[in-house]
Design an enzyme around this catalytic site. Structure first.
Site, PDB file in Angstrom:
ATOM      1  CB  CYS A 131       1.134  -3.711   5.532  1.00  9.75           C
ATOM      2  SG  CYS A 131      -0.544  -5.017   5.488  1.00  9.75           S
TER       3      CYS A 131
ATOM      4  CG  HIS B  86      -0.172  -0.114   2.529  1.00 14.25           C
ATOM      5  ND1 HIS B  86       0.304   1.147   3.169  1.00 14.25           N
ATOM      6  CD2 HIS B  86       0.038  -0.843   3.375  1.00 14.25           C
ATOM      7  CE1 HIS B  86       0.660   1.082   4.405  1.00 14.25           C
ATOM      8  NE2 HIS B  86       0.703  -0.120   4.528  1.00 14.25           N
TER       9      HIS B  86
END
Length: 540
Positions: A451, A432
């Protein structure tokens, strides 16, 4: 690949072949032939019974041997197997497990039909062990580190043995290791560095913890000599930290993932003084990791090297896009796991649905101190309805019984930035954007909750969309400008591989090293050493 073998390996091959070519296992003289065969097959049946695959294999052959006879076929199989065993150390496998001299001694000692039957099964067992080790690795990844979630593509042991029996023996064994260019290049570099060790290595370490540009003296000379031995500097007599050494240090820094400033600061000096043995260990670990991933990666795939803090798109073996990344922090509960999956879609203007672990560990304590904290987050009930925090007594709850979820709506300040790339998985890991752009300029970029944050997420999106949109930039920007959350499916899912490589090569074959930020490769090397893996040459 024989041209890669050092002289000692070629000599051992000659020894093996000379012995095996003349090896004929004879039944004990004077025993009736029928009794010999019966005793041999009985021994095979008993020895194979302890292994389901071996039992099935020999049962289908009515307990006849494939190694023990005098036929050219049996002789070729023995030949090929012992030659492969002599080559095991070049693959970074446990040498004692496949010691040709020991196997030959056992073959010589097997005189009776019963002993020969047992040795027949032992050769098949060793073959299957070698095949698995060289094809898919010596270790089970999760047993070394439970954050290595790699699903190893194990082959059927029985089918492997049957395939060997039906094929050219030497060709079949040569085809077992990974066929990837990376594995071949790593093996070549392993052999090159081992040869370099035997020639004296990189020479003495540099005694200084740091050196300034323009300085001179014995430490600069040691730095110069080490850079020459490493291949980053042409031969020169300079004794001053001049422009030629600056350029060489920059090349070294580029090859080791360091800030490329040409200055030999403490971090650069630590890497320069890292021993050849340590570098060889990293290569052996990388080869083991390559065996764990011995399957097609996908004509187009995403390759995230956690240790390199990078994410790339690879098309037909060529990197077509690459960007810096931020990975999970070093704390055990925040480290990014390793696994493979398929990217199915991206979300433009995403909401951030806060993971339960972050809610209970970080935000609940803040809300208990001040219910008006973390105002950028909505608190929602089990049906997704927004909860008025003024009506909640947060002190009543703990990590186990907190009944609410939390969500951050789309915005420039959203923790996920303006786009996320989804490959749905049980670990809740994805790629992301991020509003924290300052972290990408740092040398070590381990800060997230697990992440993978991308430095150039829009360009990453354009590259993914280019195969399905005539105007990927215009399409993406049109969705972005609405300010509304939008899911965009990828017409063809893209495999994603989250890997951890502290040693790797680029397409030109240049060897690269990175720091072991999570300590995983150190644990893998220790586990390999416990299995009997040793370096072929030991020096500093």
């Amino acid at each position: 690949m024989s041209s890669l073998y050092p002289l000692s390996a070629r000599t051992s091959f000659s020894f093996v072949l000379a012995f095996v070519s003349g090896l004929v296992l004879l039944f004990t003289a004077g025993t009736p032939a029928t009794a010999q065969v019966t005793a041999f097959r009985q021994a095979v049946a008993e020895a194979a019974a302890r292994d389901e695959d071996l039992a099935a294999f020999y049962r289908a052959r009515e307990f006849q041997g494939i190694w023990s006879g005098q036929s050219p076929e049996d002789q070729a199989r023995r030949n090929a197997l012992l030659t492969a065993f002599a080559d095991a150390s070049n693959h970074g496998l446990p040498t004692a497990r496949y010691d040709p001299a020991q196997v030959m001694a056992q073959l010589r000692a097997a005189r009776t039909p019963a002993e020969q039957g047992q040795m027949e099964v032992e050769l098949s067992r060793l073959f299957m062990q070698y095949a698995r080790d060289v094809q898919t690795g010596v270790l089970v990844p999760r047993e070394v580190d439970n954050l290595i979630k790699r699903e190893v593509p194990y082959r059927s042991r029985l089918e492997t043995l049957e395939g060997f029996l039906a094929a050219n023996p030497a060709g079949y064994l040569r085809a077992l290791p990974p066929s990837s260019p990376e594995y071949t290049r790593l093996m070549r570099e392993k052999l090159r560095l081992e040869s370099l060790v035997r020639q004296g290595g990189w020479g003495p370490q540099v005694s200084a913890s740091a050196l300034e540009i323009g300085s001179s003296g014995p430490a600069v000379v040691a730095l110069r000599n080490r850079l020459i031995a490493m291949g980053f500097l042409d031969r020169t007599a300079t004794q001053t930290y001049d422009a030629t050494i600056v350029a060489a240090v920059q090349k070294f820094q580029q090859a080791n993932g360091l800030a490329v400033d040409g200055e030999a600061g403490p971090g650069t000096m630590r890497e320069i003084n890292t021993s050849l043995n340590t570098r060889l260990q990293s290569i052996v670990v990388a080869m083991e990791r390559e065996r764990w991933l011995n399957r097609p990666l996908g004509d187009r795939h995403v390759w995230v090297n956690l240790a390199d803090f990078s994410a790339s798109i690879v098309d037909d073996g060529r990197v077509t896009f690459s960007t810096r990344s931020v990975i999970g922090a070093g704390d055990r509960d925040r480290q990014s796991p390793e696994f493979s999956d398929e990217m199915e879609f991206m979300v433009i203007n995403p909401s951030w649905y806060v993971p339960r672990s972050i809610i209970t560990k970080e935000y609940l304590p803040q809300l208990q101190r001040n219910r008006n904290s973390v105002r950028h987050l909505e608190i929602t009930d089990s049906r997704g309805r927004t909860v008025n925090r003024a009506n909640v007594d947060f002190s009543r709850f703990n990590a186990r019984n907190f009944p609410y979820a939390m969500r951050q709506p789309p915005s420039q300040r959203n923790a996920l930035g303006l786009v996320k790339f989804m490959f749905p998985n049980q670990y809740n890991i994805y790629l992301h954007d991020t509003p924290a752009k300052n972290l990408f300029s740092r040398e070590v970029r381990a800060y997230s909750h697990g992440c993978i944050r991308l430095n150039d997420p829009f360009d990453f999106a354009y590259a993914l969309l280019a195969v399905q949109e005539s105007d990927p930039v215009g399409f993406f920007q049109a969705q972005l400008n609405t300010g509304r959350e939008a899911r965009v499916n990828l017409d063809t899912p893209v495999p994603v591989h989250l890997v951890y490589r502290t040693a790797f090569t680029n397409v030109t074959g240049s060897l690269q090293f990175r720091r072991d930020v999570y300590g995983r490769d150190g644990r893998i090397w220790n586990a390999l050493a416990r299995e009997g893996v040793v370096l072929n040459a030991l020096q500093g």
